[in-house]
Design a protein around this motif. Sequence first.
Motif, PDB file in Angstrom:
ATOM      1  N   GLU A 230       0.832  -1.206   0.000  1.00  0.00           N
ATOM      2  CA  GLU A 230       0.000   0.000   0.000  1.00  0.00           C
ATOM      3  C   GLU A 230       0.865   1.254   0.000  1.00  0.00           C
ATOM      4  OE1 GLU A 230      -2.409   1.892   3.509  1.00  0.00           O
ATOM      5  OE2 GLU A 230      -3.531   0.163   2.758  1.00  0.00           O
ATOM      6  N   TRP A 231       1.926   1.242   0.804  1.00  0.00           N
ATOM      7  CA  TRP A 231       2.851   2.381   0.847  1.00  0.00           C
ATOM      8  C   TRP A 231       3.507   2.606  -0.510  1.00  0.00           C
ATOM      9  CZ3 TRP A 231       5.774   0.958   6.021  1.00  0.00           C
ATOM     10  CH2 TRP A 231       4.929   1.211   7.097  1.00  0.00           C
ATOM     11  N   ALA A 232       3.983   1.532  -1.114  1.00  0.00           N
ATOM     12  CA  ALA A 232       4.662   1.632  -2.407  1.00  0.00           C
ATOM     13  C   ALA A 232       3.725   2.201  -3.476  1.00  0.00           C
ATOM     14  CB  ALA A 232       5.180   0.261  -2.831  1.00  0.00           C
ATOM     15  N   LYS A 233       2.495   1.707  -3.497  1.00  0.00           N
ATOM     16  CA  LYS A 233       1.528   2.165  -4.493  1.00  0.00           C
ATOM     17  C   LYS A 233       1.107   3.613  -4.239  1.00  0.00           C
ATOM     18  CE  LYS A 233      -0.305  -2.425  -5.545  1.00  0.00           C
ATOM     19  NZ  LYS A 233      -1.462  -3.348  -5.450  1.00  0.00           N
ATOM     20  N   ALA A 234       0.956   3.976  -2.972  1.00  0.00           N
ATOM     21  CA  ALA A 234       0.582   5.349  -2.632  1.00  0.00           C
ATOM     22  C   ALA A 234       1.652   6.326  -3.107  1.00  0.00           C
ATOM     23  CB  ALA A 234       0.382   5.476  -1.122  1.00  0.00           C
ATOM     24  N   TYR A 235       2.895   5.946  -2.938  1.00  0.00           N
ATOM     25  CA  TYR A 235       3.996   6.804  -3.396  1.00  0.00           C
ATOM     26  C   TYR A 235       3.955   6.958  -4.912  1.00  0.00           C
ATOM     27  CZ  TYR A 235       8.698   8.656  -4.035  1.00  0.00           C
ATOM     28  OH  TYR A 235       9.765   9.448  -4.399  1.00  0.00           O
ATOM     29  N   GLN A 236       3.657   5.885  -5.619  1.00  0.00           N
ATOM     30  CA  GLN A 236       3.581   5.939  -7.084  1.00  0.00           C
ATOM     31  C   GLN A 236       2.407   6.800  -7.551  1.00  0.00           C
ATOM     32  OE1 GLN A 236       4.158   1.917  -8.974  1.00  0.00           O
ATOM     33  NE2 GLN A 236       4.547   1.310  -6.858  1.00  0.00           N
ATOM     34  N   VAL A 237       1.261   6.684  -6.872  1.00  0.00           N
ATOM     35  CA  VAL A 237       0.083   7.474  -7.224  1.00  0.00           C
ATOM     36  C   VAL A 237       0.385   8.958  -7.124  1.00  0.00           C
ATOM     37  CG1 VAL A 237      -2.258   8.102  -6.484  1.00  0.00           C
ATOM     38  CG2 VAL A 237      -1.612   5.702  -6.666  1.00  0.00           C
ATOM     39  N   GLU A 238       1.121   9.345  -6.081  1.00  0.00           N
ATOM     40  CA  GLU A 238       1.461  10.754  -5.879  1.00  0.00           C
ATOM     41  C   GLU A 238       2.312  11.296  -7.026  1.00  0.00           C
ATOM     42  OE1 GLU A 238       0.999  13.022  -3.263  1.00  0.00           O
ATOM     43  OE2 GLU A 238      -0.211  11.778  -1.932  1.00  0.00           O
ATOM     44  N   ARG A 239       3.031  10.421  -7.699  1.00  0.00           N
ATOM     45  CA  ARG A 239       3.872  10.853  -8.824  1.00  0.00           C
ATOM     46  C   ARG A 239       3.105  10.864 -10.144  1.00  0.00           C
ATOM     47  NH1 ARG A 239       9.252   7.544  -9.003  1.00  0.00           N
ATOM     48  NH2 ARG A 239       9.950   9.377 -10.156  1.00  0.00           N
ATOM     49  N   MET A 240       1.959  10.188 -10.163  1.00  0.00           N
ATOM     50  CA  MET A 240       1.179  10.078 -11.408  1.00  0.00           C
ATOM     51  C   MET A 240       0.157  11.198 -11.571  1.00  0.00           C
ATOM     52  SD  MET A 240       0.312   6.009 -11.500  1.00  0.00           S
ATOM     53  CE  MET A 240       1.597   4.748 -11.540  1.00  0.00           C
ATOM     54  N   ILE A 241      -0.538  11.531 -10.480  1.00  0.00           N
ATOM     55  CA  ILE A 241      -1.602  12.531 -10.560  1.00  0.00           C
ATOM     56  C   ILE A 241      -1.418  13.573  -9.458  1.00  0.00           C
ATOM     57  CG2 ILE A 241      -3.260  10.972 -11.670  1.00  0.00           C
ATOM     58  CD1 ILE A 241      -4.540  10.473  -8.971  1.00  0.00           C
ATOM     59  N   SER A 242      -2.144  14.687  -9.587  1.00  0.00           N
ATOM     60  CA  SER A 242      -2.012  15.789  -8.634  1.00  0.00           C
ATOM     61  C   SER A 242      -2.754  15.501  -7.331  1.00  0.00           C
ATOM     62  CB  SER A 242      -2.551  17.076  -9.260  1.00  0.00           C
ATOM     63  OG  SER A 242      -3.962  16.975  -9.415  1.00  0.00           O
ATOM     64  N   LYS A 243      -2.507  16.342  -6.351  1.00  0.00           N
ATOM     65  CA  LYS A 243      -3.181  16.207  -5.051  1.00  0.00           C
ATOM     66  C   LYS A 243      -4.690  16.396  -5.190  1.00  0.00           C
ATOM     67  CE  LYS A 243       0.183  15.652  -1.927  1.00  0.00           C
ATOM     68  NZ  LYS A 243       0.222  14.564  -0.941  1.00  0.00           N
ATOM     69  N   ASP A 244      -5.096  17.373  -5.959  1.00  0.00           N
ATOM     70  CA  ASP A 244      -6.533  17.615  -6.140  1.00  0.00           C
ATOM     71  C   ASP A 244      -7.211  16.448  -6.843  1.00  0.00           C
ATOM     72  OD1 ASP A 244      -6.454  20.020  -4.853  1.00  0.00           O
ATOM     73  OD2 ASP A 244      -6.402  21.254  -6.664  1.00  0.00           O
ATOM     74  N   GLN A 245      -6.525  15.835  -7.793  1.00  0.00           N
ATOM     75  CA  GLN A 245      -7.086  14.668  -8.479  1.00  0.00           C
ATOM     76  C   GLN A 245      -7.244  13.490  -7.505  1.00  0.00           C
ATOM     77  OE1 GLN A 245      -4.112  14.626 -11.667  1.00  0.00           O
ATOM     78  NE2 GLN A 245      -5.738  14.896 -13.193  1.00  0.00           N
ATOM     79  N   ILE A 246      -6.243  13.315  -6.643  1.00  0.00           N
ATOM     80  CA  ILE A 246      -6.312  12.254  -5.624  1.00  0.00           C
ATOM     81  C   ILE A 246      -7.506  12.491  -4.705  1.00  0.00           C
ATOM     82  CG2 ILE A 246      -5.170  11.296  -3.568  1.00  0.00           C
ATOM     83  CD1 ILE A 246      -2.488  11.851  -5.025  1.00  0.00           C
ATOM     84  N   LEU A 247      -7.665  13.740  -4.250  1.00  0.00           N
ATOM     85  CA  LEU A 247      -8.745  14.078  -3.329  1.00  0.00           C
ATOM     86  C   LEU A 247     -10.117  13.908  -3.993  1.00  0.00           C
ATOM     87  CD1 LEU A 247      -9.319  15.085  -0.483  1.00  0.00           C
ATOM     88  CD2 LEU A 247      -9.120  17.440  -1.320  1.00  0.00           C
ATOM     89  N   GLU A 248     -10.214  14.294  -5.226  1.00  0.00           N
ATOM     90  CA  GLU A 248     -11.479  14.154  -5.960  1.00  0.00           C
ATOM     91  C   GLU A 248     -11.863  12.686  -6.124  1.00  0.00           C
ATOM     92  OE1 GLU A 248     -12.621  14.902 -10.511  1.00  0.00           O
ATOM     93  OE2 GLU A 248     -12.282  16.798  -9.425  1.00  0.00           O
ATOM     94  N   LEU A 249     -10.888  11.858  -6.509  1.00  0.00           N
ATOM     95  CA  LEU A 249     -11.136  10.416  -6.625  1.00  0.00           C
ATOM     96  C   LEU A 249     -11.579   9.834  -5.284  1.00  0.00           C
ATOM     97  CD1 LEU A 249      -8.256   9.006  -8.888  1.00  0.00           C
ATOM     98  CD2 LEU A 249     -10.703   8.667  -9.245  1.00  0.00           C
TER      99      LEU A 249
END
Length: 327
Positions: A230-249
């Motif tokens: 989960e940690w590894a994937k979360a770190y990758q997600v942060e590099r793929m999309i913006s913070k606002d996109q993460i929050l919206e999802l």
Amino acid sequence: MPSNRENSNKNDKEKAKPRKTQSSSSSKKKATTQGKNKPTATKKVGTSTTSTKTSNKNTRNSNQNPQSKKIKKNKKERKHPKLMLAIKIIIVLFLLLCVVGAGIVAGIFFGLFGDDFEIRKEELKIGAANSVIVDSNGGIIANLSGDEKRKIITLEDMADYLPKAYVAIEDERFYKHSGVDFKRTAGAIIHTVFGKSSYGGSTITQQLVKNITKDKEDSGLEGIFRKIKEWAKAYQVERMISKDQILELYLNILFVGSSNLHGVELGAQYYFNKSAKDLDLAECAFMAGINSSPNAYDPFDETKDVTEKIKKKTKTVLAKMKELRIH
């Protein structure tokens, strides 16, 4: 002749008298001297006795000090055995977190992990959404949904306080970390050690990953392994999309209660009969506050009275927003 003898006897007597005086005076002097010396000798004996007692006392104290220190130390250890154990556990867990964190970073940068530790951008989507069928005039004919009921909206379609309330209570350092908040994780470990396991350590990004991948909560080594993924994937997600996109999802995918309702839009409609855009500050705080267990705070559940629990949760979120100066 007789007269001469008498004279000589007289002379002898006279000579004998001063000798007696001298001997008596000398004996008196000796007696006086001895009398003076006797108290002195007594004082010396008393002093030596006192010094002997003091030295014996010091010897006893020196012999007793190590034992008394050990006893005090043992008493302290007996008084706080749980505290000492907790400190040891925290140190071990902290070291473990450092090692695991280093392993995650190494895996991400050097490709040491397999597919289980990777997430693709194509996966960052919501699986099921309601399909609304309308007539030519815009009237709703049917509302088709999958297993999960939701209506996807953007951040612009939400009240300004709604995403802020979720960030305040779920992940106050959301805009500062890179997917994993180790400070929060350490706090969760400490709370778990002291029996307050309700304190969550997952960031919003981690919760998003968990909702997308549907990984089950495991305990023991399997749980640790799942957390590392989960940690590894979360770190990758942060590099793929913006913070606002993460929050919206995140706000569109999370469970909000009732019969499998997902997303803040359906949550707003269910609890307040209005759109997420029209929620006020207190309503936003309520939505964020019940996020940990929505059905436990369902005000429409007639089997229990949760009024006080709802008030407490709402006030907790409002206090956190005030603390963080969220306007």
